[in-house]
Write an enzyme that holds these catalytic residues in place. Structure first.
Site, PDB file in Angstrom:
ATOM      1  N   ASP A 105      21.598 -33.144  -3.500  1.00  0.00           N
ATOM      2  CA  ASP A 105      23.101 -33.684  -4.426  1.00  0.00           C
ATOM      3  C   ASP A 105      23.381 -35.275  -3.301  1.00  0.00           C
ATOM      4  O   ASP A 105      23.470 -36.289  -4.056  1.00  0.00           O
ATOM      5  CB  ASP A 105      23.759 -33.145  -4.059  1.00  0.00           C
ATOM      6  CG  ASP A 105      23.967 -31.589  -4.549  1.00  0.00           C
ATOM      7  OD1 ASP A 105      22.697 -31.001  -5.238  1.00  0.00           O
ATOM      8  OD2 ASP A 105      24.671 -30.549  -4.112  1.00  0.00           O
ATOM      9  N   HIS A 153      16.404 -23.639  -8.529  1.00  0.00           N
ATOM     10  CA  HIS A 153      15.825 -22.543  -7.365  1.00  0.00           C
ATOM     11  C   HIS A 153      14.422 -23.090  -6.855  1.00  0.00           C
ATOM     12  O   HIS A 153      14.209 -22.018  -5.915  1.00  0.00           O
ATOM     13  CB  HIS A 153      16.355 -21.081  -8.166  1.00  0.00           C
ATOM     14  CG  HIS A 153      17.582 -20.685  -7.957  1.00  0.00           C
ATOM     15  ND1 HIS A 153      18.107 -20.078  -6.909  1.00  0.00           N
ATOM     16  CD2 HIS A 153      18.063 -20.778  -8.858  1.00  0.00           C
ATOM     17  CE1 HIS A 153      19.724 -19.478  -7.197  1.00  0.00           C
ATOM     18  NE2 HIS A 153      19.474 -20.309  -8.951  1.00  0.00           N
ATOM     19  N   GLU A 198      28.059 -31.682   6.037  1.00  0.00           N
ATOM     20  CA  GLU A 198      28.379 -30.961   4.119  1.00  0.00           C
ATOM     21  C   GLU A 198      27.733 -29.269   5.199  1.00  0.00           C
ATOM     22  O   GLU A 198      29.122 -28.484   4.708  1.00  0.00           O
ATOM     23  CB  GLU A 198      27.882 -30.434   3.137  1.00  0.00           C
ATOM     24  CG  GLU A 198      28.517 -30.033   2.459  1.00  0.00           C
ATOM     25  CD  GLU A 198      28.162 -30.164   0.833  1.00  0.00           C
ATOM     26  OE1 GLU A 198      28.789 -31.494   0.753  1.00  0.00           O
ATOM     27  OE2 GLU A 198      28.462 -29.220  -0.087  1.00  0.00           O
TER      28      GLU A 198
END
Ligand code: ADP
Ligand code: MG
Length: 389
Positions: free
Chosen positions: A177, A34, A165
């Site tokens: 990612d 986060h 994405e």
């Protein structure tokens, strides 16, 4: 599941041998949770589970792409990209939005995307927090680079995958990612600065296993909680700006300044932002422990991260806490914490590889007797990023 099975599926489907094979891995995040949307530091590693794509240039102007894991194919060309349809007019299946999105993002960047015949398959579990989607995107980005004859750096391909994405698939993800899948290195974790996109590889000894334990809990409607946390961070920045006019995000707040000003914040905002400020500090600290090969101390940072996510950021659930607490008591475990957005999903555990077999068995049994749920557990190692094989 490897390049041989990609080759044989390709031959079965197309009747000739593929020209190329690419492997693009999934990833785990060891520390830095986060903090990506606060311009912070994260510490992912690519893993030895990957998507494999076997492909050749097509003699037609349609790409024919087969998803072996779904036993489905999609046929599309540039003309149909904007309508998300196939050449026969039917809608693209959901999985095909990932390759089509990559094609779209590459075209937007002015790069050529020759039509291809392709099959792909993967042993990255889907929707379990190991970034199967990024591995698919990085496989296709490199496949089109191979056929297109242009070259972009791994980091540039990661950014294009993120764009696909975000804007084609419609998932609001950060860069971590795709970055890890594109830029990973064997036996290394990558410390990525989410603001500057600079990164450094840090050693992870081969003797250590990255063990991912899936609680099997999937919470729906967590996007509300996620947005809520993001808003709390933004709100805190606004309030702290009265005292620290130079800050643009929580990344810019030192722990000293934060401690001094914490009293001025509403308690909930203080908890949320303290997690972020301290977590960025932990990732910073982790560099020296990993450089020194001190896994004990590094593991302690992971344990502290879990407590912070549980008590300050408040994104844990009893099943994640149980998985972490059981793991932390097992032999060979350096550290354990929840990973990903929270409210379900997986924990990441740093475990002495020699102990990994016993660790997995005891963790699975302990978790099952506490919750009645049988977890999925994956023993991984840090591996190279997307490559032509
Ligand atoms: P993850 O956390 O694993 O990235 P996502 O929901 O972001 O989960 O992405 C999962 C989606 O990516 C799948 O629903 C599918 O559309 C696509 N995908 C992932 N792996 C494959 C695969 N092996 N074959 C086809 N599509 C895949
Ligand atoms: Mg994903």
């Amino acid at each position: 599941m490897d390049m041989n099975s990609a080759t044989s599926h390709f031959k079965d489907r197309f009747g000739y041998s593929p020209a190329h094979i690419i492997r693009a891995p999934g990833r785990v995040n060891l520390l830095g949770e986060h903090v990506d949307y606060n311009d912070g530091l994260v510490l992912p590693a690519a893993i030895d589970r990957a998507t494999y794509i076997a492909f050749s240039p097509s003699s037609t102007n349609h790409s024919t792409i087969m998803a072996v894991d779904f036993d489905q194919q999609a046929v599309f060309s540039l003309e149909e990209l904007s309508t998300k349809t196939q050449s026969n007019g039917s809608p693209l299946p959901e999985w095909a939005h990932y390759p089509a999105g990559v094609m779209w993002a590459l075209r937007e960047a002015g790069l050529t995307t020759p039509a291809m015949d392709a099959v792909f398959l993967s042993n990255v579990p889907r929707g379990s927090g190991l970034s199967s989607s990024a591995s698919v995107e990085m496989a296709f980005a490199l496949a089109w680079q191979t056929l297109g004859g242009w070259t972009r750096s791994p980091l540039e391909r990661a950014l294009l995958g993120q764009k696909a994405e975000n804007h084609y698939v419609g998932v609001h993800c950060g860069i971590m990612d795709q970055f890890a899948s594109a830029c990973g290195e064997a036996n290394k974790a990558l410390m990525l600065d989410c603001r500057s996109l600079e990164y450094r590889a840090l050693p992870l000894p081969e003797s250590v296993a990255l063990v991912v334990a899936d609680t099997t809990i999937r919470r729906k409607l967590t996007s509300g909680e996620y947005n809520n946390r993001r808003n709390a961070c933004e709100e805190t920045v606004k309030l702290l700006k009265e005292h620290l006019p130079g800050i643009a995000s929580l990344r810019d707040v030192s722990l000293e300044d934060f401690d001094r000003l914490a009293d001025t914040l509403p308690p909930e905002l203080e908890r949320r932002s303290r997690h972020v400020v301290e977590e960025i500090g932990r990732v910073n600290q982790s560099q020296s422990w990993l450089d020194a090969g001190d896994l004990q101390r590094f593991g302690q940072l992971m344990n502290q991260c879990h407590i912070s996510l549980r008590d300050l950021y408040e994104v844990s659930i009893p099943e994640l806490d149980a998985m972490v607490e059981i793991a932390q008591d097992l032999r060979g475990c350096y550290g354990a914490r929840l990973t990903g957005a929270g409210f379900g999903g997986c924990t990441i555990n740093l475990v002495e590889r020699e102990q990994a077999g016993e660790f997995v068995e005891r963790l699975a049994n302990g978790y099952e007797s506490k919750t009645g749920l049988r977890p999925e557990i994956y023993v991984c190692r840090a591996s190279d990023g997307a490559r032509l094989l």
